[in-house]
Motif scaffolding. Sequence first.
Motif, short mmCIF file in Angstrom:
data_model
loop_
_atom_site.label_atom_id
_atom_site.label_comp_id
_atom_site.label_asym_id
_atom_site.label_seq_id
_atom_site.Cartn_x
_atom_site.Cartn_y
_atom_site.Cartn_z
N VAL A 45 48.62 47.17 44.12
CA VAL A 45 47.64 46.58 43.19
C VAL A 45 48.17 45.28 42.61
O VAL A 45 49.33 45.21 42.19
N ASP A 46 47.34 44.27 42.58
CA ASP A 46 47.68 43.00 41.96
C ASP A 46 47.30 43.07 40.48
O ASP A 46 46.11 43.21 40.15
N ILE A 47 48.28 43.00 39.59
CA ILE A 47 47.98 43.12 38.16
C ILE A 47 48.10 41.77 37.45
O ILE A 47 48.21 41.72 36.23
N ALA A 48 48.09 40.68 38.21
CA ALA A 48 48.17 39.36 37.58
C ALA A 48 47.03 39.18 36.58
O ALA A 48 45.87 39.49 36.90
N PRO A 49 47.31 38.72 35.36
CA PRO A 49 46.26 38.56 34.34
C PRO A 49 45.15 37.62 34.79
O PRO A 49 45.41 36.62 35.45
N ARG A 50 43.92 37.99 34.48
CA ARG A 50 42.76 37.14 34.78
C ARG A 50 42.29 36.37 33.57
O ARG A 50 41.39 35.53 33.66
N HIS A 51 42.84 36.69 32.40
CA HIS A 51 42.38 36.05 31.17
C HIS A 51 43.52 35.28 30.52
O HIS A 51 44.69 35.67 30.62
N THR A 52 43.17 34.20 29.85
CA THR A 52 44.13 33.43 29.05
C THR A 52 43.58 33.31 27.63
O THR A 52 42.44 32.88 27.44
N VAL A 53 44.37 33.72 26.66
CA VAL A 53 43.94 33.60 25.26
C VAL A 53 44.17 32.16 24.82
O VAL A 53 45.31 31.68 24.79
N VAL A 80 53.54 54.77 35.92
CA VAL A 80 53.56 53.50 36.63
C VAL A 80 54.31 52.53 35.73
O VAL A 80 53.78 52.05 34.74
N GLN A 81 55.56 52.30 36.07
CA GLN A 81 56.43 51.55 35.17
C GLN A 81 56.32 50.06 35.42
O GLN A 81 56.52 49.58 36.54
N THR A 82 56.02 49.33 34.37
CA THR A 82 55.96 47.87 34.43
C THR A 82 56.12 47.31 33.04
O THR A 82 55.65 47.89 32.06
N ASP A 83 56.79 46.19 32.95
CA ASP A 83 56.93 45.48 31.67
C ASP A 83 55.90 44.38 31.52
O ASP A 83 55.88 43.68 30.50
N ALA A 84 55.08 44.21 32.53
CA ALA A 84 54.09 43.13 32.51
C ALA A 84 52.91 43.52 31.62
O ALA A 84 52.64 44.69 31.36
N ARG A 85 52.19 42.51 31.14
CA ARG A 85 50.94 42.76 30.41
C ARG A 85 49.88 43.21 31.40
O ARG A 85 49.65 42.53 32.41
N VAL A 86 49.27 44.35 31.13
CA VAL A 86 48.32 44.93 32.08
C VAL A 86 46.93 44.92 31.45
O VAL A 86 46.68 45.63 30.48
N GLU A 87 46.04 44.15 32.02
CA GLU A 87 44.67 44.06 31.49
C GLU A 87 43.85 45.26 31.94
O GLU A 87 44.20 45.94 32.92
N PRO A 88 42.72 45.53 31.27
CA PRO A 88 41.91 46.71 31.62
C PRO A 88 41.54 46.79 33.09
O PRO A 88 41.55 47.89 33.67
N LEU A 89 41.20 45.67 33.73
CA LEU A 89 40.83 45.72 35.15
C LEU A 89 42.01 46.17 36.00
O LEU A 89 41.85 46.96 36.94
N ALA A 90 43.21 45.69 35.68
CA ALA A 90 44.39 46.09 36.42
C ALA A 90 44.68 47.58 36.21
O ALA A 90 45.05 48.30 37.15
N VAL A 91 44.50 48.06 34.98
CA VAL A 91 44.68 49.49 34.70
C VAL A 91 43.70 50.30 35.54
O VAL A 91 44.07 51.32 36.15
N ALA A 92 42.46 49.86 35.59
CA ALA A 92 41.45 50.57 36.37
C ALA A 92 41.81 50.61 37.85
O ALA A 92 41.65 51.63 38.52
#
Length: 215
Positions: A175-183, A52-64
């Motif tokens: 699948v929506d892989i938009a990040p849910r967390h902000t550091v 699954v090719q993407t250059d975006a940051r993928v959080e654990p929930l998106a991976v799941a």
Amino acid sequence: MNPFDEIAVEEALRLKETGKAEEVVLVSIGPAQANETLRNGLAMGADRGIHVQTDARVEPLAVAKLLKAIAMEEAADLMFLGKQAIDDDANQTGQMLAALLGWAQGTFASRVELGEGRVSVTREVDGGLQTVSLKLPAVITTDLRLNEPRYASLPNIMKAKKKPVDVRTVESLGVDIAPRHTVLSVTEPPARKAGTLVASVDELLDRLRNEAGVL
């Protein structure tokens, strides 16, 4: 490849070699370089890969969520994952995947025995070992003591170059892989104070009692 993931691949290969599994399919999510990780697993003996090719940051929930979509497409009976990543040590994806699929889960596996319609998983817990019996399909995350991954031989490395890898996009899996967390910030821990040498056990006990307050 993450060492925990190598153990997951190894365990899947052993199930196939003993006739308890029909096919080992690898999945990697990430940029183009992730293809090399898949080739390493294919050289170990896996049958095919899905990238699954993407250059975006993928959080654990998106991976799941992505793994759930693939598990449904592939009609998988058993999903092996390393227990955690080695960069953020999140230790979440396997548990989230099991919850999203509604499957049983066996985390931190140090022993796996596949039976008819069920799998027995011995898992490491704080108090020792716990063995659970899971109804298939199931999700298992692997710990270091489960097995020792094999090295890929040169002939298998060459063969792996010809094994199929299906390149997918995130959009194709819906699948929506938009990040849910902000550091917000990252802060280093306070520097440790230098240790001191004591001349005797009595001095050590005195310091522990009167300075550290732990006795």
